[in-house]
Design a protein around this motif. Structure first.
Motif, PDB file in Angstrom:
ATOM      1  N   PRO A   1      42.846  18.178  35.107  1.00 29.51           N
ATOM      2  CA  PRO A   1      42.892  19.611  35.401  1.00 29.51           C
ATOM      3  C   PRO A   1      42.551  20.419  34.150  1.00 29.51           C
ATOM      4  N   ASP A   2      42.467  21.756  34.283  1.00 27.49           N
ATOM      5  CA  ASP A   2      42.300  22.595  33.096  1.00 27.49           C
ATOM      6  C   ASP A   2      43.517  22.396  32.204  1.00 27.49           C
ATOM      7  N   TRP A   3      43.374  22.654  30.894  1.00 27.51           N
ATOM      8  CA  TRP A   3      44.398  22.196  29.949  1.00 27.51           C
ATOM      9  C   TRP A   3      45.786  22.744  30.255  1.00 27.51           C
TER      10      TRP A   3
ATOM     11  N   LEU B   1      37.392  38.437  32.375  1.00 24.89           N
ATOM     12  CA  LEU B   1      37.640  37.690  33.617  1.00 24.89           C
ATOM     13  C   LEU B   1      37.479  38.592  34.824  1.00 24.89           C
ATOM     14  N   ILE B   2      37.982  39.818  34.710  1.00 34.68           N
ATOM     15  CA  ILE B   2      37.887  40.731  35.854  1.00 34.68           C
ATOM     16  C   ILE B   2      36.423  41.088  36.118  1.00 34.68           C
ATOM     17  N   LEU B   3      35.661  41.317  35.038  1.00 33.14           N
ATOM     18  CA  LEU B   3      34.251  41.683  35.226  1.00 33.14           C
ATOM     19  C   LEU B   3      33.467  40.528  35.845  1.00 33.14           C
TER      20      LEU B   3
ATOM     21  N   ILE C   1      30.454  23.561  32.051  1.00 31.52           N
ATOM     22  CA  ILE C   1      31.868  23.412  32.397  1.00 31.52           C
ATOM     23  C   ILE C   1      32.002  23.355  33.918  1.00 31.52           C
ATOM     24  N   ASN C   2      32.859  22.487  34.378  1.00 32.84           N
ATOM     25  CA  ASN C   2      33.127  22.303  35.811  1.00 32.84           C
ATOM     26  C   ASN C   2      31.864  22.166  36.672  1.00 32.84           C
ATOM     27  N   PRO C   3      31.048  21.099  36.414  1.00 33.54           N
ATOM     28  CA  PRO C   3      29.839  20.896  37.236  1.00 33.54           C
ATOM     29  C   PRO C   3      30.213  20.335  38.608  1.00 33.54           C
TER      30      PRO C   3
ATOM     31  N   LEU D   1      44.192  31.038  48.941  1.00 28.27           N
ATOM     32  CA  LEU D   1      44.084  31.012  47.468  1.00 28.27           C
ATOM     33  C   LEU D   1      43.141  32.118  46.996  1.00 28.27           C
ATOM     34  N   TYR D   2      42.101  32.371  47.808  1.00 29.94           N
ATOM     35  CA  TYR D   2      41.124  33.392  47.433  1.00 29.94           C
ATOM     36  C   TYR D   2      41.788  34.773  47.352  1.00 29.94           C
ATOM     37  N   VAL D   3      42.538  35.110  48.405  1.00 31.72           N
ATOM     38  CA  VAL D   3      43.218  36.420  48.402  1.00 31.72           C
ATOM     39  C   VAL D   3      44.189  36.494  47.219  1.00 31.72           C
TER      40      VAL D   3
ATOM     41  N   GLY E   1      42.137  29.715  40.827  1.00 29.23           N
ATOM     42  CA  GLY E   1      40.699  29.873  40.571  1.00 29.23           C
ATOM     43  C   GLY E   1      39.962  28.561  40.657  1.00 29.23           C
ATOM     44  N   TYR E   2      40.489  27.548  39.946  1.00 31.71           N
ATOM     45  CA  TYR E   2      39.677  26.326  39.952  1.00 31.71           C
ATOM     46  C   TYR E   2      39.892  25.485  41.206  1.00 31.71           C
ATOM     47  N   SER E   3      40.778  25.951  42.102  1.00 29.48           N
ATOM     48  CA  SER E   3      40.880  25.278  43.401  1.00 29.48           C
ATOM     49  C   SER E   3      39.875  25.853  44.395  1.00 29.48           C
ATOM     50  N   LEU E   4      39.299  27.027  44.078  1.00 30.49           N
ATOM     51  CA  LEU E   4      38.442  27.698  45.059  1.00 30.49           C
ATOM     52  C   LEU E   4      37.169  26.936  45.432  1.00 30.49           C
ATOM     53  N   PRO E   5      36.453  26.326  44.471  1.00 33.88           N
ATOM     54  CA  PRO E   5      35.162  25.728  44.841  1.00 33.88           C
ATOM     55  C   PRO E   5      35.263  24.579  45.862  1.00 33.88           C
ATOM     56  N   ASP E   6      36.474  24.056  46.097  1.00 41.29           N
ATOM     57  CA  ASP E   6      36.676  23.010  47.107  1.00 41.29           C
ATOM     58  C   ASP E   6      35.862  21.746  46.817  1.00 41.29           C
TER      59      ASP E   6
ATOM     60  N   LEU F   1      31.439  37.301  40.828  1.00 40.13           N
ATOM     61  CA  LEU F   1      31.506  36.085  41.662  1.00 40.13           C
ATOM     62  C   LEU F   1      31.913  36.412  43.102  1.00 40.13           C
ATOM     63  N   THR F   2      32.788  37.420  43.272  1.00 38.31           N
ATOM     64  CA  THR F   2      33.242  37.740  44.640  1.00 38.31           C
ATOM     65  C   THR F   2      32.083  38.200  45.521  1.00 38.31           C
ATOM     66  N   PHE F   3      31.008  38.735  44.922  1.00 41.48           N
ATOM     67  CA  PHE F   3      29.870  39.173  45.749  1.00 41.48           C
ATOM     68  C   PHE F   3      29.185  37.994  46.431  1.00 41.48           C
TER      69      PHE F   3
ATOM     70  N   GLU G   1      47.135  31.873  38.272  1.00 41.34           N
ATOM     71  CA  GLU G   1      45.807  32.441  38.564  1.00 41.34           C
ATOM     72  C   GLU G   1      44.712  31.419  38.247  1.00 41.34           C
ATOM     73  N   GLY G   2      44.866  30.761  37.105  1.00 36.10           N
ATOM     74  CA  GLY G   2      43.877  29.756  36.722  1.00 36.10           C
ATOM     75  C   GLY G   2      43.843  28.627  37.741  1.00 36.10           C
ATOM     76  N   PHE G   3      45.038  28.193  38.179  1.00 37.79           N
ATOM     77  CA  PHE G   3      45.083  27.091  39.152  1.00 37.79           C
ATOM     78  C   PHE G   3      44.397  27.504  40.460  1.00 37.79           C
TER      79      PHE G   3
HETATM   80  C1  HEM Z   1      42.918  36.838  35.387  1.00 35.32           C
HETATM   81  C2  HEM Z   1      42.704  35.627  35.239  1.00 35.32           C
HETATM   82  C3  HEM Z   1      41.698  34.741  35.952  1.00 35.32           C
HETATM   83  C4  HEM Z   1      41.629  33.428  35.713  1.00 35.32           C
HETATM   84  C5  HEM Z   1      42.505  32.650  34.722  1.00 35.32           C
HETATM   85  C6  HEM Z   1      40.577  32.895  36.562  1.00 35.32           C
HETATM   86  C7  HEM Z   1      40.183  31.574  36.602  1.00 35.32           C
HETATM   87  C8  HEM Z   1      39.216  31.043  37.426  1.00 35.32           C
HETATM   88  C9  HEM Z   1      38.724  29.710  37.371  1.00 35.32           C
HETATM   89  C10 HEM Z   1      39.170  28.644  36.384  1.00 35.32           C
HETATM   90  C11 HEM Z   1      37.772  29.573  38.348  1.00 35.32           C
HETATM   91  C12 HEM Z   1      36.957  28.327  38.668  1.00 35.32           C
HETATM   92  C13 HEM Z   1      35.587  28.566  38.113  1.00 35.32           C
HETATM   93  C14 HEM Z   1      34.623  27.460  38.401  1.00 35.32           C
HETATM   94  O1  HEM Z   1      34.194  27.302  39.537  1.00 35.32           O
HETATM   95  O2  HEM Z   1      34.288  26.720  37.464  1.00 35.32           O
HETATM   96  C15 HEM Z   1      37.693  30.818  39.026  1.00 35.32           C
HETATM   97  C16 HEM Z   1      36.868  31.046  40.096  1.00 35.32           C
HETATM   98  C17 HEM Z   1      36.739  32.258  40.682  1.00 35.32           C
HETATM   99  N1  HEM Z   1      37.300  33.438  40.274  1.00 35.32           N
HETATM  100 FE1  HEM Z   1      38.650  33.682  38.801  1.00 35.32          FE
HETATM  101  N2  HEM Z   1      40.028  33.901  37.318  1.00 35.32           N
HETATM  102  C18 HEM Z   1      40.689  35.054  36.972  1.00 35.32           C
HETATM  103  C19 HEM Z   1      40.458  36.298  37.489  1.00 35.32           C
HETATM  104  C20 HEM Z   1      39.587  36.556  38.526  1.00 35.32           C
HETATM  105  C21 HEM Z   1      39.380  37.832  39.097  1.00 35.32           C
HETATM  106  C22 HEM Z   1      40.097  39.099  38.639  1.00 35.32           C
HETATM  107  C23 HEM Z   1      38.478  37.683  40.091  1.00 35.32           C
HETATM  108  C24 HEM Z   1      37.900  38.692  41.020  1.00 35.32           C
HETATM  109  C25 HEM Z   1      37.951  39.961  40.907  1.00 35.32           C
HETATM  110  C26 HEM Z   1      38.099  36.305  40.156  1.00 35.32           C
HETATM  111  C27 HEM Z   1      37.204  35.744  41.053  1.00 35.32           C
HETATM  112  C28 HEM Z   1      36.870  34.428  41.118  1.00 35.32           C
HETATM  113  C29 HEM Z   1      36.003  33.845  42.134  1.00 35.32           C
HETATM  114  C30 HEM Z   1      35.316  34.579  43.267  1.00 35.32           C
HETATM  115  C31 HEM Z   1      35.927  32.479  41.846  1.00 35.32           C
HETATM  116  C32 HEM Z   1      35.176  31.383  42.644  1.00 35.32           C
HETATM  117  C33 HEM Z   1      33.780  31.295  42.211  1.00 35.32           C
HETATM  118  C34 HEM Z   1      33.384  29.961  41.650  1.00 35.32           C
HETATM  119  O3  HEM Z   1      34.221  29.114  41.376  1.00 35.32           O
HETATM  120  O4  HEM Z   1      32.196  29.785  41.459  1.00 35.32           O
HETATM  121  N3  HEM Z   1      38.790  35.631  39.168  1.00 35.32           N
HETATM  122  N4  HEM Z   1      38.570  31.720  38.443  1.00 35.32           N
END
Ligand code: HEM
Ligand code: HEM
Length: 561
Positions: A331-333, A84-86, A311-313, A237-239, A189-194, A91-93, A185-187
């Motif tokens: 939502p995710d499970w 996930l970190i890798l 997944i998540n289109p 949420l991003y930060v 994450g999947y809220s980011l794409p808006d 993705l952050t780029f 963290e998961g919540f």
């Molecule tokens: C550790 C547990 C983590 C979980 C459970 C998690 C989960 C998720 C999920 C579910 C999404 C939505 C993906 C999608 O759009 O389908 C997401 C998006 C994202 N995550 Fe994570 N993530 C984790 C860690 C990280 C870390 C460490 C980073 C950065 C260093 C990161 C950066 C991002 C970014 C930039 C997105 C938005 C990109 C996108 O949705 O296309 N995530 N994350």
């Protein structure tokens, strides 16, 4: 041959590592690795080991790792976190968390010219215009699902084997915190794409905040940066998602693993395995090789899924608009149980001095998860209080040997599963062509009855299996053959189980309920903690003590000795 190795200052200070090289028992010192590369690696590690603080009094290289598969579940969680970190860093780029609206002009033609937020546009860019972007996004999402699932199963392993007992209670508490952080963290994450799905999730969060009495409105304004949906939520949420929670997760995982090394692993009981040693394969080369193999599988499976299973289109859901909700939104499970609780809760509201208390939102989304996680945090301490068990435990319990704990665990899982299924009640009603309201009422009934039924059935099953174990140990196992004696009588035949198995079946402790005497004391009232300060009339001195005795009896009742 099992060679005990004492490690000063580690764990309780009394447990020794018994390293078994390979699977065979050679009767000699633990064998050196057979290949030259293996020997070179071992010697390199030993050099490091002699220079690191972890080496004090022992050798990290020869640290024993139990070789049962269930001890790899924690590593499954660890490697999915690394993945996930890798992938997250990649993705952050390319991801832009802005909420400013811009006309979309990327490769996905159906949305061309539509006003969308920067966050949504950049997610589409990652998916369609960044080379390998869609693959990495999907790998990230699949890895998130694997991560939270692995944590859940690892937690169940620790629970059902009693690996949370003294001296590992603190590590259990750290673990539950990791679990809470992973879900959050998961919540985030999947809220980011808006997109429309994630925006619907954020709308639920806003209702949750508003339902909190007195401060709810302020919290909502603060979090969203003004009137919903505000302009700040995605940036915040991003930060939280890329900095705050990953930082906490990594820090706590390090602490978690330091504690695992310090206290050493628990292990399954058996001949040669005691409370005072750890028997297993050495870190180098056996464990390292096994673990490296596991890490490759953990990296490979989400990558394959990411490449082949969509997944998540988000382009199909469309951008978030506050006046729209997509049908069948799920939502995710790992968040589904909250959704289910919200759907099952009857519509209760109370008006007090012109303010509305929204119990229908407050109870399922705030009170219920708070109670569930509190129960998880407190379980090791509650069990210790009820059983009066103050001893250190390094041997795993077989779940059947602790029928009440196992039944409680399965009851908890049943409760969670009903909530999770109820979170998809619209989809289920649609797929099976049944009434949505009828289904909701069934789920409500099952939420109450299901855990009780599960408790009773599982407890009986554990007791039956334990009785069967003892029968096998004493009378031998059934051969499946029936013999007829000369006098014509038919009798089944049994053969004795192997001495190792007999040992394993019989080595268990037989815990008993707390006796009234230590709790009640002899009435001396000297308060010296020797159990001699209670009453003599056979009744517990305080209501708490009576409760403790009753719970202890309930916990241990119906045991097989
Ligand atoms: C550790 C547990 C983590 C979980 C459970 C998690 C989960 C998720 C999920 C579910 C999404 C939505 C993906 C999608 O759009 O389908 C997401 C998006 C994202 N995550 Fe994570 N993530 C984790 C860690 C990280 C870390 C460490 C980073 C950065 C260093 C990161 C950066 C991002 C970014 C930039 C997105 C938005 C990109 C996108 O949705 O296309 N995530 N994350
Ligand atoms: C990010 C999440 C987590 C990671 C990466 C992780 C990793 C690990 C690893 C690698 C081990 C040693 C191998 C094993 O016993 O499986 C371990 C042991 C342990 N974990 Fe976790 N864990 C996580 C979450 C949890 C959770 C949620 C709990 C409980 C609520 C928990 C409680 C424990 C305990 C008590 C041990 C010691 C078990 C023993 O010695 O047998 N962990 N963890």
């Amino acid at each position: 041959m099992l060679l005990p190795r004492r490690r000063a200052g580690s764990g309780s200070g009394r447990r020794a590592d018994s390293v078994r090289a390979g699977r065979g028992r050679t009767g000699r010192e633990p064998a050196e690795p057979a290949t030259r590369a293996g020997r070179a690696a071992a010697s390199g590690f030993r050099h490091l080991d002699d220079r690191l603080p972890a080496a004090a009094g022992g050798s990290l290289v020869r640290k024993a790792f139990p070789d049962h598969w269930s001890f790899l579940l924690g590593e499954l969680a660890l490697y999915s976190l690394v993945l996930l970190i890798l992938t997250g860093t990649f993705l952050t780029f390319f991801f832009h968390p802005g909420e400013r609206e811009i006309p979309y002009d990327g490769s996905y033609l159906p949305l061309n010219g539509v006003l969308v937020s920067e966050a949504y546009a950049s997610t589409l860019d990652i998916s369609f215009d960044v080379r390998g972007g869609l693959l990495i996004r999907q790998v990230h999402h699949w890895a998130a699902l694997v991560f939270v699932s692995a944590i859940g199963v690892h937690m169940m392993r620790v629970f059902f084997t009693g690996a949370f007992r003294k001296p590992r209670e603190i590590n259990w508490v750290v673990g539950v915190t990791l679990f809470v952080l992973a879900v959050a963290e998961g919540f985030c994450g999947y809220s980011l794409p808006d997109d429309l799905l994630s925006g619907t999730g954020l709308r639920v969060v806003q209702s949750l905040l508003l339902s909190i009495p007195v401060v709810g409105t302020y919290l909502s304004f603060f979090l969203f940066g003004g009137e919903y949906p505000g302009e700040d939520i995605i940036t915040r949420l991003y930060v939280t998602h890329i900095l705050l929670i990953p930082g906490l997760l990594v820090g706590l995982v390090v602490l978690h693993l330091i504690l695992v090394v310090h206290l050493k692993h628990t292990q399954w009981g058996g001949p040669g395995r005691t409370e005072k040693n750890v028997v297993g394969q050495p870190m180098v080369p056996q464990f390292t090789a096994k673990s490296a193999g596991l890490s490759m599988i953990v990296f490979a499976v989400p990558t394959l899924l990411g490449g082949m299973v969509q997944i998540n289109p988000v382009w199909a859901y469309g951008p978030y608009r506050t006046d729209q909700v997509s049908t069948g939104a799920q939502p995710d499970w790992y968040v589904g149980f909250l959704e289910g609780a919200l759907r099952l809760m009857p519509p209760f509201e109370t008006q007090v001095w012109g303010h509305t208390f929204m119990w229908n939102v407050l109870i399922p989304t705030v009170v219920l998860p708070a109670l569930l996680f509190l129960a998880l945090y407190l379980y090791p301490f509650l069990e210790k209080w009820v059983t009066g068990d103050e001893a250190e435990h390094h041997l795993c319990d077989r779940p059947r040997e602790r029928p009440t704990r196992t039944a409680l665990g399965v009851a908890g899982i049943t409760f969670y599963a009903v909530l999770l299924l109820a979170g998809g009640n619209d989809v289920l009603a649609d797929v099976f062509g049944v009434s949505l309201n009828g289904l909701t009422w069934c789920f409500r009934g099952f939420l109450v009855l299901g855990p009780v039924l599960a408790f009773m059935v599982v407890k009986r099953l554990c007791l039956a299996m334990r009785a069967h174990d003892l029968e096998r140990a004493y009378a031998g196992e059934e051969t499946g053959e029936v013999r007829q004696g000369v006098e014509g009588r038919l009798e089944e035949t049994r053969r004795p189980v192997s001495p190792q198995e007999r040992y394993t079946l019989l080595m268990r402790q037989a815990p008993r309920p707390i006796e009234a005497a230590p709790v009640l004391g002899d009435g001396s009232g000297d308060g010296d903690g020797d159990g001699a300060e209670g009453r003599t009339d056979g009744r517990a001195a305080t209501r708490t003590q009576r409760l403790r005795l009753a719970l202890s009896r309930w916990y241990h009742e119906d045991r097989i000795e």
